[in-house]
Design a protein around this motif. Structure first.
Motif, short mmCIF file in Angstrom:
data_model
loop_
_atom_site.label_atom_id
_atom_site.label_comp_id
_atom_site.label_asym_id
_atom_site.label_seq_id
_atom_site.Cartn_x
_atom_site.Cartn_y
_atom_site.Cartn_z
N MET A 100 0.49 -1.43 0.04
CA MET A 100 -0.34 -0.22 -0.39
C MET A 100 0.79 0.77 -0.15
O MET A 100 0.69 1.95 -0.85
CB MET A 100 -1.05 -0.40 1.38
CG MET A 100 -2.30 1.25 0.93
SD MET A 100 -3.27 0.68 2.73
CE MET A 100 -1.37 0.99 4.22
N PHE A 101 1.87 0.78 0.44
CA PHE A 101 2.87 2.04 0.73
C PHE A 101 3.20 2.54 -0.96
O PHE A 101 3.53 4.15 -1.21
CB PHE A 101 4.00 2.34 2.37
CG PHE A 101 4.90 3.03 2.14
CD1 PHE A 101 5.00 4.50 2.72
CD2 PHE A 101 5.97 3.04 1.58
CE1 PHE A 101 5.84 5.57 2.64
CE2 PHE A 101 6.81 4.18 1.55
CZ PHE A 101 6.88 4.59 1.86
N THR A 106 -0.66 17.79 0.65
CA THR A 106 -1.41 15.79 0.23
C THR A 106 -0.21 14.92 0.27
O THR A 106 -0.44 13.46 0.68
CB THR A 106 -2.71 15.48 -0.98
OG1 THR A 106 -0.81 16.17 -1.63
CG2 THR A 106 -3.22 16.86 -0.66
N PHE A 107 0.66 15.27 -0.07
CA PHE A 107 1.99 13.99 0.11
C PHE A 107 2.50 14.20 1.54
O PHE A 107 2.19 13.34 1.94
CB PHE A 107 3.37 13.86 -0.75
CG PHE A 107 4.44 13.41 -0.56
CD1 PHE A 107 4.58 12.06 -0.58
CD2 PHE A 107 5.68 13.77 0.60
CE1 PHE A 107 5.46 10.93 -0.47
CE2 PHE A 107 6.50 12.61 0.25
CZ PHE A 107 6.26 11.56 -0.27
N VAL A 108 2.67 14.91 2.13
CA VAL A 108 3.18 15.28 3.54
C VAL A 108 2.00 14.04 4.48
O VAL A 108 1.86 13.78 6.09
CB VAL A 108 3.57 16.69 4.17
CG1 VAL A 108 3.13 16.42 5.22
CG2 VAL A 108 4.90 17.07 3.49
N VAL A 137 1.48 9.97 3.31
CA VAL A 137 2.66 9.28 3.62
C VAL A 137 3.55 10.12 4.86
O VAL A 137 3.36 8.89 5.56
CB VAL A 137 4.13 10.00 3.00
CG1 VAL A 137 4.79 9.06 2.63
CG2 VAL A 137 3.18 9.37 1.65
N PHE A 138 3.44 10.98 5.31
CA PHE A 138 4.20 11.20 6.69
C PHE A 138 2.90 10.93 8.14
O PHE A 138 3.68 9.89 8.77
CB PHE A 138 4.46 12.44 7.11
CG PHE A 138 5.33 12.45 7.63
CD1 PHE A 138 7.01 12.60 7.71
CD2 PHE A 138 4.98 13.38 8.56
CE1 PHE A 138 7.67 12.52 8.80
CE2 PHE A 138 5.83 13.97 10.02
CZ PHE A 138 7.27 13.53 9.81
N PHE A 139 1.87 11.17 7.77
CA PHE A 139 1.02 11.47 9.24
C PHE A 139 -0.32 10.38 8.93
O PHE A 139 -0.20 9.75 9.91
CB PHE A 139 -0.37 12.54 8.98
CG PHE A 139 0.84 13.71 9.50
CD1 PHE A 139 1.43 14.41 11.03
CD2 PHE A 139 0.64 15.03 8.36
CE1 PHE A 139 2.23 15.47 10.59
CE2 PHE A 139 0.87 16.31 9.21
CZ PHE A 139 2.15 16.30 10.06
N ILE A 140 -0.58 9.43 8.08
CA ILE A 140 -1.05 8.42 7.86
C ILE A 140 -0.24 7.28 7.57
O ILE A 140 -0.30 6.70 8.26
CB ILE A 140 -1.76 8.82 6.94
CG1 ILE A 140 -3.37 10.14 7.33
CG2 ILE A 140 -3.28 6.86 6.43
CD1 ILE A 140 -4.41 10.21 5.92
N ALA A 197 1.94 1.87 13.84
CA ALA A 197 1.16 0.86 14.84
C ALA A 197 1.82 -0.28 14.94
O ALA A 197 1.00 -1.18 15.85
CB ALA A 197 0.16 1.77 14.63
N ILE A 198 1.57 -1.24 13.57
CA ILE A 198 2.27 -2.08 13.27
C ILE A 198 2.87 -2.66 14.45
O ILE A 198 2.91 -3.83 14.30
CB ILE A 198 2.17 -2.25 12.01
CG1 ILE A 198 0.82 -2.39 11.29
CG2 ILE A 198 2.39 -4.02 11.57
CD1 ILE A 198 1.44 -2.68 9.81
#
Length: 630
Positions: A415-416, A475-477, A480-483, A490-491
């Motif tokens: 996904m990343f 949108t990239f930050v 990608v960065f926050f989400i 978290a994983i």
């Protein structure tokens, strides 16, 4: 198949002093011996790795770059890095290049007497042979001109490729610089900014005199040696510093793309081609022999293990790392042997004629390749240390965490990178023609990694597109960065929490640190520096009061039969039971059975206690006279 509870072992077998405890101790001793041997191998490898490099290499490259790349003053426009056209190239060649190659005067302008007419750069670095200048050209009319422009344009020179390379004589056609010369079999192609360049071309060497070299360059400039079809010019020469026994192979490259202008690049390789000169070098030679012996031993060991385990061998990740380490080591040995043989065969031939360019670039390439193999080998060798450190509880938790969340990380990575590559192509298409960081798709990928780390100039994309530039960046930050990165953390955090809880439930195992402590204790006792303890380390950690005899729990009561029925459904085959690790004193399956059995036993005891209390109250009522009168 009976559950683990039905396969009870004697209590002596489960205690540290029993067969399982002894087996665990034997496995730890074997692992400790392997660790000691591997540390010796790693020490030899590190000696080889750090013995082939030194800080002198860095400083030699630095001073050479300062001579040929940096301008003599801020107002000087003839520096190599300031070349932007063919005219700038000739200014550099006739000025800074000759000044750097020929050091014929001392700092007080006193003329130096050069031994054998050989120049010494910085008075310490002997110029080997002569410097060579080589160019590659493309043929005319190798690209298509739109019909509307046929009346304006007659000539067309495409970008460089081997298929359209010009090999015909041109200009005066009298000497070698006007005739195409094919590259030798030992010469290597060059990977430049604009393409791959062959080893042939139109080439000439500079004379040993500074004045003669300047006259030759002026003659070539006046007769248009560089044409519109010229796509790249190479300046090659080599030096040797006897003070530190280092060769410096230098290549200055000027590319003339089809767009016009010029692109410059430089390569400085400080290598030690003459390896065995001092006592230190002979010590390194002995380390090389020891390294080869270690590799042979490891190969035999892995071959035996592979023949014994067969397909099961390839299911262990550490075995794959071991194979990778062996392959890289064998390649490093092969490169070293080939480089040594080539140096011994070519050194005398290259230095035989002082007026010919000695092509040390081939030898430097093999030396750098050998250095790279050793560097990769050291990296994987250090990674393998985790195989032995994994016997510790803390490191076991870390490795278990990674294996526990491996599937989640693989799914997250898909996904990343889908999102990441989508933004990479968006940035390339939006800003590729204006911003250097997005000029290619590869640059866009690296730029986005820098954006994640906070190393990015936002003003560059905002200046190109005031609407899509900020929208792309925000949108990239955000995504990608926050989400996505928060999901990744978290994983890892969730997996670590689960593994840590599981480790708390597991019984304590004998660890390699305990074995080391006991060995040190025994050594101190033998030399009479410490008194012998009454109880051993194992008996202190696993006393009889802490570990009950498991065989006593095999009574055939109702609670145990129910647990056995449940476990018999869960462990339907012997492979399920045998898959539980045999290195612990109590296996995981047995420990889970004991836990469930204890819970069932507690419930039965509570019920029995309640019944006993009721019977006691009834007896009291029957024996109490006042109650009977009532």
């Amino acid at each position: 198949m009976k559950p683990p509870a039905a396969r009870q072992r004697p209590a002596a077998e489960l205690r540290p002093g029993g067969s399982r405890g002894a087996r665990r101790e034997q496995e730890l001793r074997s692992s400790l011996q392997e660790l000691v041997i591997y540390i010796v191998f790693l020490s030899v490898l590190c000696i080889l790795a750090f013995g082939m490099v030194s800080t002198d290499m860095y400083y030699l490259n630095k001073v050479m770059a300062h001579v040929f790349l940096e301008p003599s003053s801020e107002d000087d426009r003839s520096g190599f890095r300031r070349i932007g056209s063919k005219d700038d190239f000739w200014k550099f060649a006739e000025g800074a290049l000759l000044d750097g190659l020929y050091w014929d005067k001392w700092y007080n302008n006193r003329t130096l007497t050069l031994q054998g007419n050989n120049s010494q750069i910085y008075y310490e670095n002997l110029l080997l042979g002569a410097a060579r200048i080589r160019q590659l050209k493309v043929q005319n009319n190798t690209c298509s001109i739109y019909p509307y422009f046929h009346s304006f344009l007659r000539d067309c020179y495409s970008e460089y490729s081997y298929r359209v390379e010009d090999r015909s004589d041109f200009g005066l056609k009298s000497t070698s610089e006007w005739k195409y010369t094919s590259g030798s079999s030992l010469s290597l192609w060059y990977w430049g900014s604009m393409g791959w360049y062959s080893s042939g071309g139109y080439m000439f060497t500079l004379p040993k005199s500074k004045q003669e070299s300047r006259q030759k360059l002026v003659f070539l400039r006046q007769n248009n040696w560089l044409t519109r079809g010229t796509r790249v010019v190479f300046i090659d020469f080599s030096t040797y510093n006897a003070n530190i026994n280092l060769f410096c192979i230098i290549r200055l490259v000027v590319e003339f793309p089809a767009t016009g202008g010029a692109l410059t690049s430089s390569h400085f390789y400080s290598v030690k081609l003459l390896r065995y000169v001092t006592y230190k070098d002979y010590f390194l030679a002995s380390c090389e022999i020891a390294f080869c012996c270690f590799i042979i031993i490891f190969m035999i060991k892995e071959a035996i293990k592979m023949a014994k385990l067969k397909k099961e061998y390839f299911k262990n990740a550490w075995n794959w790392l071991e194979l990778l380490l062996l392959v890289v080591s064998i390649l490093a040995i092969a490169f070293n042997i080939n480089r040594t043989v080539q140096v011994s065969l070519l050194m005398q031939e290259l230095l035989s004629d002082a007026y010919v360019y000695p092509d040390f670039y081939f030898l430097a390439f093999w030396q750098v390749l050998y250095n790279n193999m050793i560097a990769i080998n050291v990296f994987f060798a250090w990674i393998k240390v985790f195989k032995y450190i994994n016997l510790n509880k803390t490191t076991s938790q870390m490795s278990s965490t990674l294996s526990h969340c491996a599937k989640d990380i693989i799914g997250f990575s898909i996904m990343f990178f889908l999102v990441f590559f989508a933004y990479a192509q968006l940035g390339y298409l939006l800003f590729g023609s204006q911003v250097e960081e997005f000029s290619t798709f590869q640059n866009s990928i690296f730029t986005q990694f820098r954006m994640v780390l906070g190393d990015f100039n936002f003003a560059t994309i905002e200046a190109v597109n005031r609407i899509l530039g900020p929208l792309y960046f925000i949108t990239f930050v955000f995504f990608v960065f926050f989400i996505l990165l928060s999901m990744f953390l978290a994983i890892i955090n969730n997996a670590y929490s689960e593994v840590k809880a599981e480790f708390k439930m597991m019984p304590r195992q004998l660890q390699i640190t305990d074995l080391v402590k006991r060995s040190c204790h025994n050594a101190l006792v033998k030399v009479k520096l410490k008194k012998a303890a009454d109880d051993s380390l194992e008996s202190k950690e696993f006393s009889a009061t802490e570990r009950k005899d498991i065989s006593k729990l095999s009574d055939g009561d109702i609670a145990k039969e129910k647990v056995q029925e449940e476990l018999s459904q869960k462990y339907a085959s012997a492979e399920d039971i045998d898959s539980v690790t045999s290195q612990s004193y109590v296996s995981t399956a047995e420990f889970q059975w004991l836990l469930r059995y204890t819970q069932k036993l507690g419930m039965e005891l509570s019920r029995a206690n309640a019944k006993i209390n009721n019977i006691t109250k009834t007896m009291q009522q029957l024996t109490d006279p006042s109650s009977n009168m009532a």
